[in-house]
Design a protein around this motif. Sequence first.
Motif, short mmCIF file in Angstrom:
data_model
loop_
_atom_site.label_atom_id
_atom_site.label_comp_id
_atom_site.label_asym_id
_atom_site.label_seq_id
_atom_site.Cartn_x
_atom_site.Cartn_y
_atom_site.Cartn_z
N ARG A 136 0.85 -1.20 0.00
CA ARG A 136 0.00 0.00 0.00
C ARG A 136 0.88 1.24 0.00
NH1 ARG A 136 -5.25 -0.88 0.62
NH2 ARG A 136 -5.88 -2.86 1.51
N ARG A 137 0.45 2.25 -0.69
CA ARG A 137 1.20 3.50 -0.76
C ARG A 137 0.66 4.52 0.22
NH1 ARG A 137 4.06 3.98 -6.18
NH2 ARG A 137 3.83 1.89 -6.97
N GLY A 138 -0.60 4.49 0.48
CA GLY A 138 -1.20 5.46 1.38
C GLY A 138 -1.56 4.84 2.71
N PRO A 139 -2.06 5.63 3.63
CA PRO A 139 -2.48 5.11 4.93
C PRO A 139 -3.63 4.11 4.76
CG PRO A 139 -2.47 7.52 4.91
CD PRO A 139 -2.24 7.06 3.51
N ALA A 140 -3.72 3.18 5.70
CA ALA A 140 -4.78 2.19 5.65
C ALA A 140 -5.16 1.76 7.06
CB ALA A 140 -4.34 0.97 4.84
N VAL A 141 -6.44 1.47 7.24
CA VAL A 141 -6.96 0.91 8.49
C VAL A 141 -7.75 -0.33 8.10
CG1 VAL A 141 -8.47 1.27 10.47
CG2 VAL A 141 -7.13 3.18 9.56
N ARG A 142 -7.44 -1.46 8.70
CA ARG A 142 -8.15 -2.71 8.43
C ARG A 142 -8.45 -3.39 9.74
NH1 ARG A 142 -8.33 -0.29 4.51
NH2 ARG A 142 -7.94 -0.91 2.38
N SER A 143 -9.52 -4.18 9.76
CA SER A 143 -9.88 -4.90 10.99
C SER A 143 -10.31 -6.31 10.67
CB SER A 143 -10.99 -4.16 11.73
OG SER A 143 -12.17 -4.19 10.97
N ALA A 144 -10.15 -7.17 11.65
CA ALA A 144 -10.61 -8.56 11.56
C ALA A 144 -10.67 -9.13 12.96
CB ALA A 144 -9.68 -9.40 10.68
N VAL A 145 -11.79 -9.72 13.31
CA VAL A 145 -11.99 -10.44 14.57
C VAL A 145 -11.49 -9.64 15.78
CG1 VAL A 145 -11.83 -12.70 15.70
CG2 VAL A 145 -11.57 -12.56 13.24
N GLY A 146 -11.94 -8.40 15.91
CA GLY A 146 -11.60 -7.60 17.08
C GLY A 146 -10.23 -6.97 17.07
N THR A 147 -9.53 -7.06 15.96
CA THR A 147 -8.21 -6.44 15.85
C THR A 147 -8.28 -5.34 14.80
OG1 THR A 147 -7.08 -8.49 16.37
CG2 THR A 147 -5.79 -6.83 15.24
N VAL A 148 -7.62 -4.23 15.10
CA VAL A 148 -7.51 -3.14 14.13
C VAL A 148 -6.03 -2.95 13.83
CG1 VAL A 148 -7.90 -0.69 13.71
CG2 VAL A 148 -9.60 -2.03 14.97
N ALA A 149 -5.70 -2.84 12.57
CA ALA A 149 -4.33 -2.56 12.15
C ALA A 149 -4.33 -1.25 11.37
CB ALA A 149 -3.78 -3.70 11.29
N VAL A 150 -3.38 -0.39 11.72
CA VAL A 150 -3.25 0.91 11.09
C VAL A 150 -1.87 0.98 10.46
CG1 VAL A 150 -3.25 3.41 11.46
CG2 VAL A 150 -4.75 1.93 12.84
N GLN A 151 -1.82 1.38 9.17
CA GLN A 151 -0.55 1.51 8.47
C GLN A 151 -0.43 2.95 7.99
OE1 GLN A 151 1.85 2.27 5.33
NE2 GLN A 151 -0.12 1.62 4.58
N VAL A 152 0.65 3.60 8.38
CA VAL A 152 0.94 4.96 7.95
C VAL A 152 2.43 5.05 7.66
CG1 VAL A 152 0.92 7.40 8.58
CG2 VAL A 152 -0.91 5.89 9.41
N ALA A 153 2.76 5.56 6.49
CA ALA A 153 4.15 5.77 6.10
C ALA A 153 5.02 4.52 6.27
CB ALA A 153 4.75 6.94 6.87
N GLY A 154 4.46 3.37 5.92
CA GLY A 154 5.22 2.14 5.97
C GLY A 154 5.31 1.48 7.34
N ARG A 155 4.75 2.08 8.37
CA ARG A 155 4.75 1.49 9.72
C ARG A 155 3.34 1.02 10.03
NH1 ARG A 155 8.40 4.15 14.09
NH2 ARG A 155 7.68 2.20 14.95
N THR A 156 3.26 -0.12 10.71
CA THR A 156 1.96 -0.70 11.03
C THR A 156 1.83 -0.87 12.53
OG1 THR A 156 2.03 -1.90 8.93
CG2 THR A 156 0.41 -2.64 10.55
N TRP A 157 0.69 -0.47 13.07
CA TRP A 157 0.36 -0.66 14.47
C TRP A 157 -0.85 -1.57 14.56
CZ3 TRP A 157 1.84 3.90 12.31
CH2 TRP A 157 2.99 4.50 12.83
#
Length: 163
Positions: A136-157
């Motif tokens: 992905r080139r831009g920011p992204a927020v995705r979720s699955a089974v009670g988990t949220v993952a956030v990706q910004v500038a190549g880093r994921t939380w």
Amino acid sequence: MAGGGREGGHAEQPGGAPRSLATRQAELVEALTRGKPVPPGFDALKVDAARVALLRKRAGEVARQWPMLSAGLGDRWKASFSSWAAERPTQGSLRDGWDLARDLRRKRELPAIAGAELAEREARWSYDGSSAPRARRGPAVRSAVGTVAVQVAGRTWVIGGRT
């Protein structure tokens, strides 16, 4: 593989038309990878044993790409994967695991630990289910089974879900 064809290795279809080697090979591959019927001239037990061995090998490769999916299913991993994959030709271990995880999520059967793995992958990568995943080139927020993952500038939380 057993004989079953005329001399020269060409099996005949009902009605007597010879089938080419390429046709017979394609039918064998379909039987091994898509659960299609065993073509005439091949030992069904041996083809089935090879099919099972290929599914086990494929399950191991997917487990290496998707360790939390495999761990989350535990003792059910090989049977679950084999059942899911039996009529699906491989798209590669990364995509096979991704497709299985999405299928389990849709059925509400995805273990929480695998949900974290899926959310993280989907935040980092774009995958439409048919073409190869790409970063992905831009920011992204995705979720699955009670988990949220956030990706910004190549880093994921990853927030929540890892159990």
